[in-house]
Design a protein around this motif. Structure first.
Motif, PDB file in Angstrom:
ATOM      1  N   UNK A   7       0.831  -1.207   0.000  1.00  0.00           N
ATOM      2  CA  UNK A   7       0.000   0.000   0.000  1.00  0.00           C
ATOM      3  C   UNK A   7       0.864   1.255   0.000  1.00  0.00           C
ATOM      4  N   UNK A   8       1.840   1.338   0.919  1.00  0.00           N
ATOM      5  CA  UNK A   8       2.651   2.553   1.045  1.00  0.00           C
ATOM      6  C   UNK A   8       3.534   2.766  -0.174  1.00  0.00           C
ATOM      7  N   UNK A   9       4.042   1.668  -0.742  1.00  0.00           N
ATOM      8  CA  UNK A   9       4.892   1.799  -1.906  1.00  0.00           C
ATOM      9  C   UNK A   9       4.144   2.346  -3.103  1.00  0.00           C
ATOM     10  N   UNK A  10       2.964   1.820  -3.345  1.00  0.00           N
ATOM     11  CA  UNK A  10       2.201   2.278  -4.492  1.00  0.00           C
ATOM     12  C   UNK A  10       1.544   3.629  -4.226  1.00  0.00           C
ATOM     13  N   UNK A  11       1.225   3.914  -2.966  1.00  0.00           N
ATOM     14  CA  UNK A  11       0.723   5.243  -2.593  1.00  0.00           C
ATOM     15  C   UNK A  11       1.777   6.309  -2.904  1.00  0.00           C
ATOM     16  N   UNK A  12       3.024   5.996  -2.607  1.00  0.00           N
ATOM     17  CA  UNK A  12       4.114   6.942  -2.826  1.00  0.00           C
ATOM     18  C   UNK A  12       4.302   7.252  -4.307  1.00  0.00           C
ATOM     19  N   UNK A  13       4.122   6.268  -5.158  1.00  0.00           N
ATOM     20  CA  UNK A  13       4.347   6.479  -6.595  1.00  0.00           C
ATOM     21  C   UNK A  13       3.156   7.147  -7.286  1.00  0.00           C
ATOM     22  N   UNK A  32       2.145  10.105  -6.954  1.00  0.00           N
ATOM     23  CA  UNK A  32       2.530  11.454  -7.378  1.00  0.00           C
ATOM     24  C   UNK A  32       3.249  11.405  -8.718  1.00  0.00           C
ATOM     25  N   UNK A  33       4.094  10.367  -8.919  1.00  0.00           N
ATOM     26  CA  UNK A  33       4.763  10.195 -10.208  1.00  0.00           C
ATOM     27  C   UNK A  33       3.732   9.982 -11.317  1.00  0.00           C
ATOM     28  N   UNK A  34       2.822   9.029 -11.080  1.00  0.00           N
ATOM     29  CA  UNK A  34       1.857   8.648 -12.109  1.00  0.00           C
ATOM     30  C   UNK A  34       0.943   9.806 -12.478  1.00  0.00           C
ATOM     31  N   UNK A  35       0.405  10.498 -11.458  1.00  0.00           N
ATOM     32  CA  UNK A  35      -0.533  11.588 -11.717  1.00  0.00           C
ATOM     33  C   UNK A  35       0.132  12.714 -12.516  1.00  0.00           C
ATOM     34  N   UNK A  89      -7.133  -0.741 -11.682  1.00  0.00           N
ATOM     35  CA  UNK A  89      -7.735   0.391 -12.370  1.00  0.00           C
ATOM     36  C   UNK A  89      -6.736   1.533 -12.551  1.00  0.00           C
ATOM     37  N   UNK A  90      -5.981   1.839 -11.478  1.00  0.00           N
ATOM     38  CA  UNK A  90      -4.987   2.912 -11.564  1.00  0.00           C
ATOM     39  C   UNK A  90      -3.907   2.550 -12.585  1.00  0.00           C
ATOM     40  N   UNK A  91      -3.488   1.287 -12.583  1.00  0.00           N
ATOM     41  CA  UNK A  91      -2.464   0.853 -13.531  1.00  0.00           C
ATOM     42  C   UNK A  91      -2.898   1.010 -14.972  1.00  0.00           C
ATOM     43  N   UNK A  92      -4.182   0.743 -15.248  1.00  0.00           N
ATOM     44  CA  UNK A  92      -4.695   0.841 -16.613  1.00  0.00           C
ATOM     45  C   UNK A  92      -5.280   2.216 -16.928  1.00  0.00           C
ATOM     46  N   UNK A 147       8.636   1.252 -10.400  1.00  0.00           N
ATOM     47  CA  UNK A 147       7.913   2.183 -11.267  1.00  0.00           C
ATOM     48  C   UNK A 147       8.783   2.642 -12.429  1.00  0.00           C
ATOM     49  N   UNK A 148      10.033   3.015 -12.122  1.00  0.00           N
ATOM     50  CA  UNK A 148      10.879   3.584 -13.166  1.00  0.00           C
ATOM     51  C   UNK A 148      11.592   2.520 -13.998  1.00  0.00           C
ATOM     52  N   UNK A 149      11.760   1.318 -13.418  1.00  0.00           N
ATOM     53  CA  UNK A 149      12.414   0.256 -14.185  1.00  0.00           C
ATOM     54  C   UNK A 149      11.426  -0.525 -15.044  1.00  0.00           C
ATOM     55  N   UNK A 150      10.219  -0.764 -14.502  1.00  0.00           N
ATOM     56  CA  UNK A 150       9.253  -1.634 -15.177  1.00  0.00           C
ATOM     57  C   UNK A 150       8.047  -0.883 -15.730  1.00  0.00           C
ATOM     58  N   UNK A 151       7.800   0.334 -15.231  1.00  0.00           N
ATOM     59  CA  UNK A 151       6.659   1.105 -15.691  1.00  0.00           C
ATOM     60  C   UNK A 151       5.492   1.048 -14.726  1.00  0.00           C
ATOM     61  N   UNK A 152       4.602   2.031 -14.845  1.00  0.00           N
ATOM     62  CA  UNK A 152       3.475   2.153 -13.920  1.00  0.00           C
ATOM     63  C   UNK A 152       2.515   0.977 -14.026  1.00  0.00           C
ATOM     64  N   UNK A 153       2.208   0.558 -15.256  1.00  0.00           N
ATOM     65  CA  UNK A 153       1.202  -0.488 -15.443  1.00  0.00           C
ATOM     66  C   UNK A 153       1.631  -1.793 -14.772  1.00  0.00           C
ATOM     67  N   UNK A 154       2.865  -2.213 -15.027  1.00  0.00           N
ATOM     68  CA  UNK A 154       3.357  -3.468 -14.436  1.00  0.00           C
ATOM     69  C   UNK A 154       3.455  -3.343 -12.916  1.00  0.00           C
TER      70      UNK A 154
END
Length: 458
Positions: free
Chosen positions: A285-291, A293-296, A351-354, A418-425
């Protein structure tokens, strides 16, 4: 027990819940004023700091940036820097939570809450004067070491005599967090705008933290009844050096080795499972919550104001769900509600990933907020039913410590993914990995999930 004694105990318990709720809201308002200021703070120290500490840490962040493959065109150093400082804070929480909890088992909850709040006042005072990055870092370290108010408050709630009261209390803690994270950052922005000193825009928010936490101290001194009766307290904080290490050793924490009453029992297995579910859930949860800001920013061009509104909406949704649903429905259904929350989070991550539009993003974030409002209060309530009355501080302190450890390492690993594999993965992978804590939670036997162990103290 006589009826009038039951009524007296109920009145005291309600006063405890009310006081702890108000105290936590006050504490979290002060705690969260700094959140929207991190980018500006880092810019301030980059421009004004004369020492080498900032440069050294900036070089470390830049090296990490290159390692995880962040393009030079992406302006994310401030986010990664803030994440590094946040991880340091969480690591200190990981160290202090079980120790503060164990001390409160001996000396009571109220004195330790006062000590924790006093440490927070000192951290705000140092922050108020931090014209150098070194002083700012010292302030964050003091805050990380002393910020144990939530952990001890949950131990005080675990002292309450019935599962119903404990469930209400854990839901109230979640509501307090939601209020704090919605209102506190707005106060931070306003005070930084209107109260500054020689360009030190953070003086106002820091002074607000000092004043409001001093108010909190006097409020707790006057209004909070002690929840742990002297006859039910532990005899000593540590009986041996190995036991002290149990409070700091991550492997021993996962086993709840310091909780002697459940060692080698069926409840020991349940407690370990709950701790592992709590850790894995918060790690993802915390890891994906942190990213987020990057995705948005990268996918939809969100500004800091847009992101502030996004998190405010999340906090408001959490407060509504916790206050309107979880608080009323949690008793006796903690395991099912927590499992449902994880399912919501899995769907939210996918949903967020897609997400191909802000509308789809917000649909995923709505599920994200429902999960955030549900899972932690339910897991905390389940955990609070374990251990003797004289061990509640240790139990809840260890649980909070496992959560802090998850928050210390989750954001950095999620950023790398996030930066190595991408947001979706990253997001879909996070959703798939959430099946692990979900399966583990569902494997816990229902008859063990809400058992009261206070009877053992008699």
């Amino acid at each position: 027990m006589e009826p009038h004694e039951d009524a007296k105990d109920e009145k005291k318990a309600n006063k405890v819940l009310k006081t702890l709720f108000v105290s936590l809201v006050i504490d979290l308002l002060g705690f969260t004023v700094i959140l929207p200021l991190f980018p500006s703070l880092l810019e301030f120290y980059k421009t004004n700091d004369k020492g080498s500490l900032y440069s050294t840490m900036e070089a470390t962040v830049s090296a990490f940036r290159k390692t995880i493959g962040v393009p030079e065109t992406e302006d994310v150093n401030s986010v990664l820097f803030g994440g590094l400082i946040g991880s340091l804070f969480s690591f200190l929480q990981f160290l202090n939570s079980p120790v503060f909890g164990a001390i409160s088992d001996v000396y009571g909850r109220k004195p330790m809450i006062i000590i924790s709040l006093t440490g927070s006042v000192i951290s705000y005072l140092v922050w108020m004067m931090s014209d150098s990055f070194l002083l700012f870092l010292v302030a964050r370290i003091i805050a990380g070491i002393s910020e144990a108010n939530v952990s001890i408050s949950t131990a005080a709630i675990a002292d309450l005599p019935s599962a119903k009261l404990r469930s209400r209390g854990m839901a109230a803690v979640g509501i307090a967090f939601s209020i704090g994270f919605v209102v506190g950052p707005l106060i931070g922005v306003l005070f930084s705008k209107y109260f500054s000193n020689h360009g030190m825009f953070f003086v106002g928010p820091a002074a607000f933290g000092v004043v409001i936490t001093v108010v909190d101290i006097f409020y707790v001194l006057k209004c909070l009844p002690e929840t742990l009766h002297p006859s039910k307290r532990a005899k000593s904080v540590i009986s041996s050096f190995p036991e002290f290490l149990h409070l700091l050793n991550p492997f021993a924490l996962f086993k709840f080795s310091a909780v002697k009453s459940v060692t080698n029992t069926k409840k020991s297995s349940t407690l370990k499972s709950l701790g592992l579910v709590y850790f894995l859930y918060l790690f993802l949860f915390s890891g994906l919550e942190f990213t987020l800001t990057f995705l948005a920013h990268k996918r939809f061009g969100f500004t800091r104001m847009d992101q502030g509104k996004m998190f405010a909406l999340l906090g408001f949704t959490m407060a509504v769900v916790q206050g309107g649903y979880v608080r009323r429905k949690m008793l006796g259904r903690e395991r099912k509600l927590a499992a449902s929350g994880i399912v919501f989070l899995i769907a939210g991550f996918i949903l967020v990933g897609f997400s191909w539009s802000p509308t789809v993003l917000y649909a995923g974030l709505l599920l994200f907020a429902i999960a955030a409002a549900t899972v932690i209060p339910c897991l905390s309530s389940l955990t609070a039913s374990h251990g003797l009355v004289s061990e509640k501080g240790r139990v809840m302190g260890i649980l909070r410590s496992l959560g802090a450890l998850a928050r210390a390492i989750g954001p950095m690993l999620a950023s790398a993914s996030y930066w190595l594999l991408g947001a979706k993965i990253t997001y879909i992978g996070g959703g798939v990995l959430l099946l692990v804590p979900l399966k583990l939670l569902l494997s816990i036997k229902p008859e063990l999930e809400s058992s009261d162990s206070e009877a053992k103290t008699k």
